[in-house]
Design a protein around this motif. Structure first.
Motif, PDB file in Angstrom:
ATOM      1  N   THR A 116       0.846  -1.183   0.000  1.00 31.78           N
ATOM      2  CA  THR A 116       0.000   0.000   0.000  1.00 31.78           C
ATOM      3  C   THR A 116       0.885   1.238   0.000  1.00 31.78           C
ATOM      4  O   THR A 116       1.925   1.274   0.642  1.00 31.78           O
ATOM      5  CB  THR A 116      -0.926   0.056   1.229  1.00 31.78           C
ATOM      6  N   GLY A 117       0.455   2.263  -0.750  1.00 27.91           N
ATOM      7  CA  GLY A 117       1.122   3.552  -0.731  1.00 27.91           C
ATOM      8  C   GLY A 117       2.599   3.495  -1.061  1.00 27.91           C
ATOM      9  O   GLY A 117       3.035   2.796  -1.983  1.00 27.91           O
ATOM     10  N   THR A 118       3.386   4.220  -0.269  1.00 29.68           N
ATOM     11  CA  THR A 118       4.825   4.318  -0.524  1.00 29.68           C
ATOM     12  C   THR A 118       5.557   3.008  -0.247  1.00 29.68           C
ATOM     13  O   THR A 118       6.732   2.876  -0.608  1.00 29.68           O
ATOM     14  CB  THR A 118       5.447   5.440   0.323  1.00 29.68           C
ATOM     15  N   ALA A 119       4.882   2.044   0.358  1.00 31.26           N
ATOM     16  CA  ALA A 119       5.509   0.752   0.645  1.00 31.26           C
ATOM     17  C   ALA A 119       5.740  -0.076  -0.605  1.00 31.26           C
ATOM     18  O   ALA A 119       6.300  -1.178  -0.531  1.00 31.26           O
ATOM     19  CB  ALA A 119       4.666  -0.039   1.651  1.00 31.26           C
ATOM     20  N   VAL A 120       5.347   0.435  -1.760  1.00 27.96           N
ATOM     21  CA  VAL A 120       5.684  -0.251  -3.012  1.00 27.96           C
ATOM     22  C   VAL A 120       7.186  -0.159  -3.297  1.00 27.96           C
ATOM     23  O   VAL A 120       7.735  -0.949  -4.065  1.00 27.96           O
ATOM     24  CB  VAL A 120       4.862   0.352  -4.189  1.00 27.96           C
ATOM     25  N   GLY A 121       7.864   0.810  -2.669  1.00 30.34           N
ATOM     26  CA  GLY A 121       9.278   1.062  -2.936  1.00 30.34           C
ATOM     27  C   GLY A 121      10.190  -0.147  -2.881  1.00 30.34           C
ATOM     28  O   GLY A 121      10.938  -0.406  -3.844  1.00 30.34           O
ATOM     29  N   PRO A 122      10.201  -0.919  -1.782  1.00 35.76           N
ATOM     30  CA  PRO A 122      11.114  -2.061  -1.721  1.00 35.76           C
ATOM     31  C   PRO A 122      10.835  -3.110  -2.788  1.00 35.76           C
ATOM     32  O   PRO A 122      11.757  -3.787  -3.257  1.00 35.76           O
ATOM     33  CB  PRO A 122      10.885  -2.630  -0.318  1.00 35.76           C
ATOM     34  N   PHE A 123       9.592  -3.232  -3.212  1.00 33.29           N
ATOM     35  CA  PHE A 123       9.266  -4.227  -4.231  1.00 33.29           C
ATOM     36  C   PHE A 123       9.759  -3.781  -5.608  1.00 33.29           C
ATOM     37  O   PHE A 123      10.193  -4.606  -6.420  1.00 33.29           O
ATOM     38  CB  PHE A 123       7.766  -4.493  -4.250  1.00 33.29           C
ATOM     39  N   ILE A 124       9.701  -2.485  -5.870  1.00 38.50           N
ATOM     40  CA  ILE A 124      10.261  -1.983  -7.127  1.00 38.50           C
ATOM     41  C   ILE A 124      11.765  -2.231  -7.162  1.00 38.50           C
ATOM     42  O   ILE A 124      12.322  -2.658  -8.180  1.00 38.50           O
ATOM     43  CB  ILE A 124       9.935  -0.491  -7.307  1.00 38.50           C
ATOM     44  N   VAL A 140       3.665 -11.313  -9.032  1.00 38.23           N
ATOM     45  CA  VAL A 140       2.417 -10.556  -8.997  1.00 38.23           C
ATOM     46  C   VAL A 140       2.573  -9.374  -8.039  1.00 38.23           C
ATOM     47  O   VAL A 140       2.856  -9.568  -6.853  1.00 38.23           O
ATOM     48  CB  VAL A 140       1.234 -11.433  -8.528  1.00 38.23           C
ATOM     49  N   LEU A 141       2.407  -8.169  -8.531  1.00 37.75           N
ATOM     50  CA  LEU A 141       2.422  -6.977  -7.681  1.00 37.75           C
ATOM     51  C   LEU A 141       1.001  -6.460  -7.516  1.00 37.75           C
ATOM     52  O   LEU A 141       0.352  -6.089  -8.497  1.00 37.75           O
ATOM     53  CB  LEU A 141       3.297  -5.881  -8.292  1.00 37.75           C
ATOM     54  N   VAL A 142       0.531  -6.429  -6.274  1.00 38.95           N
ATOM     55  CA  VAL A 142      -0.758  -5.831  -5.934  1.00 38.95           C
ATOM     56  C   VAL A 142      -0.452  -4.529  -5.192  1.00 38.95           C
ATOM     57  O   VAL A 142       0.162  -4.549  -4.124  1.00 38.95           O
ATOM     58  CB  VAL A 142      -1.613  -6.773  -5.069  1.00 38.95           C
ATOM     59  N   TYR A 143      -0.864  -3.413  -5.757  1.00 39.74           N
ATOM     60  CA  TYR A 143      -0.443  -2.089  -5.300  1.00 39.74           C
ATOM     61  C   TYR A 143      -1.691  -1.281  -4.970  1.00 39.74           C
ATOM     62  O   TYR A 143      -2.409  -0.838  -5.858  1.00 39.74           O
ATOM     63  CB  TYR A 143       0.381  -1.457  -6.427  1.00 39.74           C
ATOM     64  N   GLY A 144      -1.963  -1.094  -3.680  1.00 45.63           N
ATOM     65  CA  GLY A 144      -3.176  -0.431  -3.241  1.00 45.63           C
ATOM     66  C   GLY A 144      -2.959   1.020  -2.838  1.00 45.63           C
ATOM     67  O   GLY A 144      -2.038   1.330  -2.079  1.00 45.63           O
ATOM     68  N   VAL A 145      -3.819   1.905  -3.349  1.00 47.99           N
ATOM     69  CA  VAL A 145      -3.785   3.325  -2.997  1.00 47.99           C
ATOM     70  C   VAL A 145      -5.221   3.831  -2.875  1.00 47.99           C
ATOM     71  O   VAL A 145      -6.172   3.136  -3.224  1.00 47.99           O
ATOM     72  CB  VAL A 145      -3.038   4.162  -4.055  1.00 47.99           C
ATOM     73  N   ARG A 146      -5.347   5.068  -2.379  1.00 47.22           N
ATOM     74  CA  ARG A 146      -6.678   5.654  -2.265  1.00 47.22           C
ATOM     75  C   ARG A 146      -7.152   6.275  -3.578  1.00 47.22           C
ATOM     76  O   ARG A 146      -8.282   6.092  -3.990  1.00 47.22           O
ATOM     77  CB  ARG A 146      -6.681   6.719  -1.163  1.00 47.22           C
ATOM     78  N   LEU A 147      -6.261   7.061  -4.212  1.00 48.73           N
ATOM     79  CA  LEU A 147      -6.614   7.813  -5.408  1.00 48.73           C
ATOM     80  C   LEU A 147      -5.691   7.443  -6.567  1.00 48.73           C
ATOM     81  O   LEU A 147      -4.547   7.034  -6.345  1.00 48.73           O
ATOM     82  CB  LEU A 147      -6.513   9.317  -5.141  1.00 48.73           C
ATOM     83  N   ILE A 148      -6.165   7.640  -7.786  1.00 49.28           N
ATOM     84  CA  ILE A 148      -5.367   7.319  -8.960  1.00 49.28           C
ATOM     85  C   ILE A 148      -4.038   8.065  -8.932  1.00 49.28           C
ATOM     86  O   ILE A 148      -2.989   7.513  -9.274  1.00 49.28           O
ATOM     87  CB  ILE A 148      -6.149   7.647 -10.254  1.00 49.28           C
ATOM     88  N   GLU A 149      -4.063   9.319  -8.511  1.00 47.87           N
ATOM     89  CA  GLU A 149      -2.844  10.130  -8.503  1.00 47.87           C
ATOM     90  C   GLU A 149      -1.799   9.620  -7.515  1.00 47.87           C
ATOM     91  O   GLU A 149      -0.642  10.038  -7.560  1.00 47.87           O
ATOM     92  CB  GLU A 149      -3.175  11.593  -8.183  1.00 47.87           C
ATOM     93  N   ASP A 150      -2.203   8.699  -6.628  1.00 46.66           N
ATOM     94  CA  ASP A 150      -1.263   8.135  -5.655  1.00 46.66           C
ATOM     95  C   ASP A 150      -0.461   6.965  -6.215  1.00 46.66           C
ATOM     96  O   ASP A 150       0.418   6.437  -5.530  1.00 46.66           O
ATOM     97  CB  ASP A 150      -2.014   7.661  -4.406  1.00 46.66           C
ATOM     98  N   LEU A 151      -0.767   6.550  -7.438  1.00 44.97           N
ATOM     99  CA  LEU A 151      -0.035   5.442  -8.065  1.00 44.97           C
ATOM    100  C   LEU A 151       1.290   5.968  -8.622  1.00 44.97           C
ATOM    101  O   LEU A 151       1.337   6.546  -9.708  1.00 44.97           O
ATOM    102  CB  LEU A 151      -0.865   4.810  -9.179  1.00 44.97           C
ATOM    103  N   ALA A 152       2.358   5.772  -7.866  1.00 42.36           N
ATOM    104  CA  ALA A 152       3.683   6.211  -8.297  1.00 42.36           C
ATOM    105  C   ALA A 152       4.352   5.133  -9.155  1.00 42.36           C
ATOM    106  O   ALA A 152       4.013   3.953  -9.072  1.00 42.36           O
ATOM    107  CB  ALA A 152       4.555   6.534  -7.087  1.00 42.36           C
ATOM    108  N   TYR A 153       5.292   5.556  -9.966  1.00 45.79           N
ATOM    109  CA  TYR A 153       6.141   4.662 -10.760  1.00 45.79           C
ATOM    110  C   TYR A 153       5.384   3.856 -11.810  1.00 45.79           C
ATOM    111  O   TYR A 153       5.835   2.789 -12.229  1.00 45.79           O
ATOM    112  CB  TYR A 153       6.937   3.723  -9.847  1.00 45.79           C
ATOM    113  N   LEU A 154       4.243   4.350 -12.272  1.00 43.68           N
ATOM    114  CA  LEU A 154       3.515   3.614 -13.315  1.00 43.68           C
ATOM    115  C   LEU A 154       4.344   3.423 -14.586  1.00 43.68           C
ATOM    116  O   LEU A 154       4.328   2.327 -15.166  1.00 43.68           O
ATOM    117  CB  LEU A 154       2.188   4.305 -13.634  1.00 43.68           C
ATOM    118  N   PRO A 155       5.091   4.424 -15.059  1.00 41.51           N
ATOM    119  CA  PRO A 155       5.908   4.185 -16.264  1.00 41.51           C
ATOM    120  C   PRO A 155       6.932   3.071 -16.055  1.00 41.51           C
ATOM    121  O   PRO A 155       7.160   2.251 -16.959  1.00 41.51           O
ATOM    122  CB  PRO A 155       6.593   5.532 -16.494  1.00 41.51           C
TER     123      PRO A 155
END
Length: 249
Positions: A116-124, A140-155
């Motif tokens: 969830t949130g910024t905790a995606v960092g170690p998995f990246i 499989v990466l499951v990445y949970g956030v509240r808002l679309i704009e909170d999805l970091a590192y999509l590219p």
């Protein structure tokens, strides 16, 4: 020990979510570990832990952070510009690494990352190394956030999908607005309902899965409960299992 780091790049994901690349003389680390950033204020050191997003071998460290209004350090980090300095711990720490995952028959073919949130960092950081792709048939990466704009590192995640088209499965979850590119449930609810397995096309069970969880404490607790109900057990060095956890605050 501490060293002085210099900000060499900033990435603004939204008005509060940002990444910093910091040039600093730090010791080699393992993908998934964290470092600490700090400032001296009123003769007192204020330090907070941040997972390193980049893989080992770079000449900088990159962190993903969110500015919390009443936070002791994050508003100061958000105010940093290129060329500004910040104190960085010289040695990384933490056990959210692939080294902790059992090998051989106990490993299984599928690796699940739940964040969830910024905790995606170690998995990246882990996914930017060769190890998960060499060890597992599916990641499989499951990445949970509240808002679309909170999805970091999509590219970067899209680039990983292009690089590992048959191995990498990315499932974004956005809970507070409609998102056509993913699901709208919380991670624990997705585990309990089976929608995550259905979307991934990969069964999640004791025989074929390793699960690494990083994020807010409530998600971790509820996700572990859902996984235990599926027959998975916590992974310990003295008793290898399938669930590896790191609380993010």
């Amino acid at each position: 020990m501490w060293t002085t780091g210099t900000v060499i790049e900033r990435i603004e994901w939204n008005e509060k979510l940002f990444s910093l690349r910091i040039k600093a003389d730090v010791e080699p680390f393992i993908a998934g570990q964290f470092i600490k950033l700090s400032q001296i204020r009123d003769e007192k050191r204020i330090a907070r832990a941040y997972s390193v997003v980049n893989p080992p071998g770079k000449d900088y460290i990159e962190v993903l952070a969110v500015a919390v209004e009443d936070g002791q350090l994050s508003p100061d980090l958000q105010a940093l510009s290129i060329g500004d300095t910040i104190e960085v711990s010289t040695k990384a720490a933490g056990f959210m690494t692939l080294d902790e995952i059992p090998t051989g028959a106990l490993q299984g073919p599928h690796l699940w990352f739940l964040a969830t949130g910024t905790a995606v960092g170690p998995f990246i950081s882990m996914m930017e190394t060769a190890e998960p792709w060499q060890r597992f048939d599916k990641v499989v990466l499951v990445y949970g956030v509240r808002l679309i704009e909170d999805l970091a590192y999509l590219p970067q995640l899209e680039a990983l999908k292009a690089k590992y088209p048959t191995q990498f499965i990315f499932i974004p979850l956005v809970t507070r607005e409609a998102y056509s590119g993913g699901l709208s449930c919380r991670i624990p609810d997705g585990l309990q309902s089976g929608i995550l397995e259905q979307t991934a096309g990969v069964a999640l069970n004791q025989d074929n899965s390793q699960v690494m969880i990083c994020g807010n404490p409530g998600m971790i607790t509820d996700a572990q409960t859902a996984l235990i109900e599926k027959g998975l057990v916590k992974n310990l060095r003295r008793a290898p299992g399938q669930i590896t956890v790191e609380k993010y605050w």
